[in-house]
Design an enzyme around this catalytic site. Structure first.
Site, mmCIF file in Angstrom:
data_model
loop_
_atom_site.group_PDB
_atom_site.id
_atom_site.type_symbol
_atom_site.label_atom_id
_atom_site.label_comp_id
_atom_site.label_asym_id
_atom_site.label_seq_id
_atom_site.Cartn_x
_atom_site.Cartn_y
_atom_site.Cartn_z
ATOM 1 N N GLU A 111 0.804 -1.236 0.000
ATOM 2 C CA GLU A 111 0.000 0.000 0.000
ATOM 3 C C GLU A 111 0.837 1.287 0.000
ATOM 4 O O GLU A 111 0.657 2.163 0.836
ATOM 5 C CB GLU A 111 -0.972 -0.013 1.182
ATOM 6 C CG GLU A 111 -1.923 -1.192 1.152
ATOM 7 C CD GLU A 111 -2.826 -1.270 2.379
ATOM 8 O OE1 GLU A 111 -2.796 -0.345 3.211
ATOM 9 O OE2 GLU A 111 -3.564 -2.271 2.504
ATOM 10 N N GLU A 127 -6.354 -10.816 -1.063
ATOM 11 C CA GLU A 127 -7.182 -10.598 0.137
ATOM 12 C C GLU A 127 -8.662 -10.553 -0.241
ATOM 13 O O GLU A 127 -9.409 -9.683 0.187
ATOM 14 C CB GLU A 127 -6.760 -9.294 0.831
ATOM 15 C CG GLU A 127 -5.280 -9.241 1.172
ATOM 16 C CD GLU A 127 -4.849 -7.958 1.868
ATOM 17 O OE1 GLU A 127 -5.718 -7.238 2.414
ATOM 18 O OE2 GLU A 127 -3.639 -7.671 1.876
#
Length: 371
Positions: A155, A260
């Site tokens: 991220e 995810e």
């Protein structure tokens, strides 16, 4: 006696056939159905790593052949103090994967969130460089040959594709990205190294991800794959945008992993997208419409959404290395508490009682027809 002897071979065949049928029934699972396509993974909680629930443990063994740790390998847990590492649970996690012959994915080495408090106090570039070198080298070296792939950086981008102003960017500039991948590759030259993010199937962030990876590679960093977190919704992102991302990343010679995967069925406050764990919102009855059970109509929508996603995955199975669900069952999902605490969400293939949902069967049925 002669009559009995005459029928013994037939009786044996019947018993053998029944046993084989039972064996076949027992081995029908996600991991077996998609064997040869890509790994089917799940994220494990600390309790699951410690094998505290026999039924959960049995389900994990049966359905999945890849594992990621939900939290215990993040910096605040594995490196709580400057001169202290705690590998107690990460050792158990790796041992769990080895024991069950699973693909083991490490999550995550460099991430701006869930840092230990001492890390957040680092202001000096030399100190930050020293931290990164020690942190990455120590962890990756320890699990060299045991962990199959790593999320090296997690991220690092904003949704518009620009670099997130994290503690790493603020102290080191964007060179920290290439340095992280170089350090990981030096510690374990054979392990697959991934850049992982959410919303990176959206055009602007996809472009940012491509630029980031190109720059890391130009600076001498090794990047083997990109992780698309896939925290998605019933209506979005579109299958077309997901497909564009698979093709764009694969064109760079990258492995594509969906790392995810879960699909929220609840209203999205202020049209919130992604998975920024720092965002929270106060709840209301409107934002928690299914506190006790999911209506059949939404179960069907969820099943159709999963089927369309996995149909796309199968279309591009030559480009996809792994599909990992973020949790084993609905009761475990982080989406019950994010972005609004105390909601009841239903984003996975197994319900809170570990029973397969309609969505599970929709994913399995794709393998029952000729591709």
């Amino acid at each position: 006696m002669k009559l009995i002897n005459h029928y013994l071979p037939l009786l044996s065949l019947f018993i053998l056939g029944s046993c084989n049928a039972q064996k076949s029934e027992k081995t029908t699972s996600l991991k077996n159905s998609y064997k040869g396509d890509f790994y089917i993974g799940t994220a494990l909680s600390a309790d699951q790593i410690n094998e505290k629930n026999v039924k959960e443990d049995s389900l994990i063994h049966k359905e999945f052949n890849a594992i990621t740790a939900e939290n215990i390998m993040k910096s605040m847990f594995v490196h709580p103090a400057k001169d202290k590492y705690d590998f107690t649970l990460s050792d158990k996690f790796v041992a769990y994967g080895k024991k069950n012959k699973m693909f083991i994915h490490g999550h995550t080495l460099i991430w701006h969130s869930q840092l230990a408090p001492w890390m957040e106090q680092i202001k000096d570039s030399a100190e930050m460089k020293a931290f990164m070198k020690d942190h990455i080298t120590t962890i990756v070296s320890k699990y060299k040959g045991s962990i199959n792939s790593w999320d090296v950086v997690n991220e690092a981008l904003n949704d518009d594709g620009t670099l997130r102003k994290s503690i790493f960017l603020n102290t080191l500039g964007e060179s920290y990205l290439a340095d992280a991948f170089k350090l990981a590759a030096k510690a374990d030259p054979k392990v697959d190294l991934y850049y992982n993010d959410y919303n990176n199937e959206a055009p602007a962030k996809r472009e940012g991800t491509i630029n980031l990876i190109k720059k890391v590679r130009a600076a001498g960093g090794k990047v083997d794959g990109v992780g698309i977190q896939a925290h998605w919704r019933l209506e979005s992102p579109s299958i077309e945008e997901i497909e564009k991302s698979i093709l764009a990343y694969s064109a760079l010679g990258l492995k594509v992993a969906f790392t995810e995967l879960d699909i929220t069925v609840l209203p999205n406050p202020w049209d919130l997208k992604g998975a920024d764990v720092n965002q929270n919102f106060e709840g209301s009855a409107k934002m928690n419409p299914y506190p006790k059970a999911l209506p059949d109509s939404i179960q069907t929508k969820l099943a159709e959404r999963y089927a369309s996603i996995f149909k796309l995955f199968l279309k591009h199975k030559d480009k996809i290395s792994r599909v990992t669900f973020w949790g084993v069952h609905d009761g475990q999902s982080w989406l019950n508490d994010w972005p609004i605490k105390g909601r009841t969400n239903y984003p996975l293939l197994f319900d809170t009682k570990l029973k397969p949902k309609k969505a599970y069967y929709s994913v399995m049925q794709l393998k029952e027809v000729k591709q």
